[in-house]
Design an enzyme around this catalytic site. Structure first.
Site, mmCIF file in Angstrom:
data_model
loop_
_atom_site.group_PDB
_atom_site.id
_atom_site.type_symbol
_atom_site.label_atom_id
_atom_site.label_comp_id
_atom_site.label_asym_id
_atom_site.label_seq_id
_atom_site.Cartn_x
_atom_site.Cartn_y
_atom_site.Cartn_z
ATOM 1 N N ARG A 46 -87.637 -63.557 36.306
ATOM 2 C CA ARG A 46 -88.940 -64.130 35.944
ATOM 3 C C ARG A 46 -89.183 -65.476 36.612
ATOM 4 N NH1 ARG A 46 -91.174 -61.769 30.920
ATOM 5 N NH2 ARG A 46 -92.787 -63.349 30.922
ATOM 6 N N ASP A 89 -92.253 -60.178 36.791
ATOM 7 C CA ASP A 89 -92.304 -59.910 35.361
ATOM 8 C C ASP A 89 -92.086 -58.404 35.232
ATOM 9 O OD1 ASP A 89 -92.900 -59.289 32.799
ATOM 10 O OD2 ASP A 89 -94.941 -60.095 32.811
ATOM 11 N N LYS A 144 -74.036 -53.692 30.998
ATOM 12 C CA LYS A 144 -74.287 -53.567 29.568
ATOM 13 C C LYS A 144 -75.140 -54.737 29.080
ATOM 14 C CE LYS A 144 -70.762 -56.112 27.425
ATOM 15 N NZ LYS A 144 -69.988 -56.455 26.410
ATOM 16 N N ASP A 173 -68.313 -51.269 33.672
ATOM 17 C CA ASP A 173 -67.454 -51.836 32.635
ATOM 18 C C ASP A 173 -66.530 -52.733 33.430
ATOM 19 O OD1 ASP A 173 -65.185 -52.383 31.030
ATOM 20 O OD2 ASP A 173 -65.750 -50.727 29.716
ATOM 21 N N HIS A 174 -66.725 -54.034 33.329
ATOM 22 C CA HIS A 174 -66.037 -54.904 34.294
ATOM 23 C C HIS A 174 -64.515 -54.856 34.145
ATOM 24 C CE1 HIS A 174 -65.889 -58.011 31.121
ATOM 25 N NE2 HIS A 174 -64.970 -58.610 31.846
ATOM 26 N N LYS A 178 -60.811 -54.855 37.076
ATOM 27 C CA LYS A 178 -59.646 -55.753 37.050
ATOM 28 C C LYS A 178 -58.444 -55.060 37.693
ATOM 29 C CE LYS A 178 -60.962 -58.116 32.755
ATOM 30 N NZ LYS A 178 -61.090 -59.545 32.958
ATOM 31 N N GLU A 212 -59.553 -63.605 22.538
ATOM 32 C CA GLU A 212 -60.236 -64.664 23.285
ATOM 33 C C GLU A 212 -60.191 -65.946 22.480
ATOM 34 O OE1 GLU A 212 -63.814 -63.206 25.662
ATOM 35 O OE2 GLU A 212 -64.089 -62.230 23.730
ATOM 36 N N ASP A 231 -69.337 -54.942 21.240
ATOM 37 C CA ASP A 231 -69.210 -55.799 22.429
ATOM 38 C C ASP A 231 -67.920 -55.528 23.206
ATOM 39 O OD1 ASP A 231 -69.999 -58.011 24.125
ATOM 40 O OD2 ASP A 231 -68.459 -59.216 23.117
ATOM 41 N N HIS A 236 -64.695 -51.845 26.775
ATOM 42 C CA HIS A 236 -63.443 -52.241 27.431
ATOM 43 C C HIS A 236 -62.206 -51.637 26.765
ATOM 44 C CE1 HIS A 236 -66.313 -54.868 29.135
ATOM 45 N NE2 HIS A 236 -66.223 -55.861 28.276
ATOM 46 N N LYS A 334 -62.814 -63.173 18.786
ATOM 47 C CA LYS A 334 -63.124 -64.465 19.395
ATOM 48 C C LYS A 334 -62.478 -65.565 18.561
ATOM 49 C CE LYS A 334 -67.188 -63.053 21.859
ATOM 50 N NZ LYS A 334 -66.626 -63.000 23.221
HETATM 51 C C1 BG6 Z 1 -67.788 -59.108 27.889
HETATM 52 C C2 BG6 Z 1 -68.188 -59.459 26.486
HETATM 53 O O1 BG6 Z 1 -68.084 -57.763 28.151
HETATM 54 O O2 BG6 Z 1 -66.391 -59.318 28.055
HETATM 55 C C3 BG6 Z 1 -67.814 -60.886 26.167
HETATM 56 O O3 BG6 Z 1 -69.596 -59.290 26.324
HETATM 57 C C4 BG6 Z 1 -66.358 -61.139 26.459
HETATM 58 O O4 BG6 Z 1 -68.108 -61.190 24.804
HETATM 59 C C5 BG6 Z 1 -65.997 -60.655 27.853
HETATM 60 O O5 BG6 Z 1 -66.123 -62.524 26.342
HETATM 61 C C6 BG6 Z 1 -64.514 -60.730 28.084
HETATM 62 O O6 BG6 Z 1 -64.223 -60.477 29.437
HETATM 63 P P1 BG6 Z 1 -62.909 -61.052 30.115
HETATM 64 O O7 BG6 Z 1 -62.979 -60.516 31.507
HETATM 65 O O8 BG6 Z 1 -63.003 -62.546 30.049
HETATM 66 O O9 BG6 Z 1 -61.755 -60.528 29.326
#
Ligand code: BG6
Length: 485
Positions: A46, A89, A144, A173-174, A178, A212, A231, A236, A334
């Site tokens: 935006r 937009d 996501k 899915d990051h 890794k 975390e 989340d 993950h 967390k």
């Molecule tokens: C994300 C979550 O997908 O992964 C976050 O939305 C989380 O809440 C994060 O902090 C953790 O990723 P990583 O790579 O730091 O373990």
């Protein structure tokens, strides 16, 4: 299908993810000569910026989020020259024509990266379609949240599927980007040692911890009402379960690997309403200390009372032959004591101890796969303590250590998004999540949430800097199992 594209289009280009991860990752790929020559990157969001403004924005992001050893003036200049920007937009189809003009000729292929608020998926896909940005040589990467339950995730997937068939849809899915997560495949299927005992005969239980130290990090708007289960577990952690529990795929490709993962996800034993209180624990962090600093509790950070869980622990089962009776204990939260992602495989004891009469105690073997912050694989084995054993044999648990950082010192560690963005640009779907996987994940998660609602479960408070509510200790201790700490 594996064909590099000539253009990249980034939605949400001025957002947090873009600053912290996407731009630094794309720069990393550029600096190492891994992006196709001539690939342009058009950012859109935006914010009212022009190309120069976006380049400035990107420069500032690199300054802040790139490690010093990666900065190189000429590489930065070359990278910035790839960048363009078009304000948009996305809720209004009209602006997409100008976006198309900005992107220009896409006959050499286009990859779109969409990280956007859920309600913008529909209008964005429609806008892309209307502007002619959805053809056979366009693929889309989706970040996501893709919905917040099975129903809404189906809706999002249906909307996307109208314009992009599954083989051109890359769900991110990051965790799959890794290195250490991919290493699970190497460990299991590149060695003959583990597989024969990788089952209910050899393994007592599995623990997966993703802890975390951070709190809300200014993400209240997204996080509150979502919670740790959606989340972290839905995506993950269930992907980690799938990689640990899957059958050996016949080959290393997107179809074979994802076919095996989805079988595991569909074999997760549903947690019924009556079981949620014995098989799950939820928590919410209160005041406490994190990394030596006093921190506020979740409600105080949020500025209102909330029932969102910031911690969840679950005793799960994969109901198939291989895993019959083997609990998978999962926990994530967390503001916990440490940042740590780790998989612990607890093997069964030896059937008969020849040392018992000599006074020695045996501990069962443990395999620890540490994903972060350190990267190692550690096998705890019994060894004889040196000595003449006049008072009995002494055995002790000692680690066989494989430090990946040490073993591969000098090999650069990539940000997960570097890998995933490159795979998106090149069209390799192996490390992306297929629709059937996502839906199986949601199905299992939704049942837990329904159970919580029915039972009126509210998160239990835990002090910031602790390992979560004490009930999560009881969850495993009841089975005679201790969380690996
Ligand atoms: C994300 C979550 O997908 O992964 C976050 O939305 C989380 O809440 C994060 O902090 C953790 O990723 P990583 O790579 O730091 O373990």
């Amino acid at each position: 299908m594996r064909q590099p594209v000539g253009k990249l289009l980034l939605f949400g280009a001025t957002g947090d993810l873009s600053q912290r991860m996407l731009l630094p990752s794309l720069y990393g790929l550029h600096a190492d000569g891994l992006l196709p020559e001539g690939l342009t990157i058009t950012g859109t969001a935006r914010s009212d910026k022009d190309d120069a403004g976006f380049r400035e924005f990107a420069r500032a992001a690199l300054d802040e989020f790139l490690s010093a050893d990666r900065k190189n003036d000429s590489a930065v200049a070359g990278f910035l020259a790839r960048l363009y920007y078009q304000p948009l937009d996305a809720s209004n189809t009209v602006g997409f024509a100008a976006l198309k003009d900005k992107v220009g000729d896409i006959s050499g292929g286009l990859a779109i990266f969409l990280s956007t608020a859920p309600w913008l998926f529909g209008p964005t896909i429609k806008g892309l379609e209307a502007a002619g940005l959805t053809g056979a040589n366009v693929r889309i990467g989706l970040e996501k949240p893709l919905g917040f339950d099975l129903q809404s995730s189906r809706e999002v997937n249906d909307i996307v599927a109208e314009a992009f068939p599954e083989d051109r849809t890359f769900r991110i899915d990051h965790y799959l980007g890794k290195e250490t997560v991919q290493n699970i495949l190497a460990l299991r299927f590149g060695n003959s040692l583990f597989e024969p005992v990788w089952n209910a005969q050899g393994i007592d239980h599995v623990q997966i911890t993703v802890s975390e130290t951070v709190g809300l990090e200014g993400r209240a708007e997204y996080y509150d009402g979502v919670g740790a289960l959606r989340d972290m577990v839905q995506n993950h952690m269930l992907q980690l379960v799938a990689l640990i529990a899957m059958e050996p795929p016949a080959r290393f490709d997107g179809t074979a690997i994802r076919d095996e993962k989805v079988k595991v996800l569909r074999s997760l034993r549903p947690i019924r309403d009556a079981e949620v209180t014995s098989l799950t624990v939820t928590g919410q962090y209160g005041d406490g200390a994190s990394k030596g600093e006093i921190v506020k509790g979740y409600d105080a950070e949020l500025g209102k009372q909330s029932d969102t869980e910031t911690f969840v622990a679950i005793k799960a089962h994969v109901d198939n032959w291989r895993w019959h009776g083997v609990p998978f204990y999962l926990r994530t939260g967390k503001r916990l004591a440490e940042r740590r992602s780790e998989i612990v495989i607890q093997f069964k004891p030896v059937p008969h101890s020849i040392f018992a009469e000599r006074g020695a105690q045996l501990q069962s073997n443990t395999l620890v796969i540490r994903l972060q912050p350190e990267e190692y694989v550690r096998l705890l084995v019994m060894a004889k303590q040196p000595g003449l054993d006049r008072d009995g044999v002494r055995l002790r648990e000692v680690p066989l250590n494989l430090s990946l950082e040490h073993e591969f010192a000098g090999t650069r560690r990539r940000i997960a998004y570097e890998r995933l963005l490159l795979d998106l640009v090149e069209g390799d779907p192996t490390l992306f999540v297929r629709r059937d996987e996502v839906e199986a994940q949601w199905e299992w998660i939704d049942a837990i949430r329904r159970g919580w609602d029915t039972a009126g479960v509210k998160p239990k408070p835990y002090a910031s800097g602790s390992w979560g509510p004490t009930a999560s200790v009881a969850l495993t201790e009841r089975d005679g199992v201790t969380w690996h700490e």
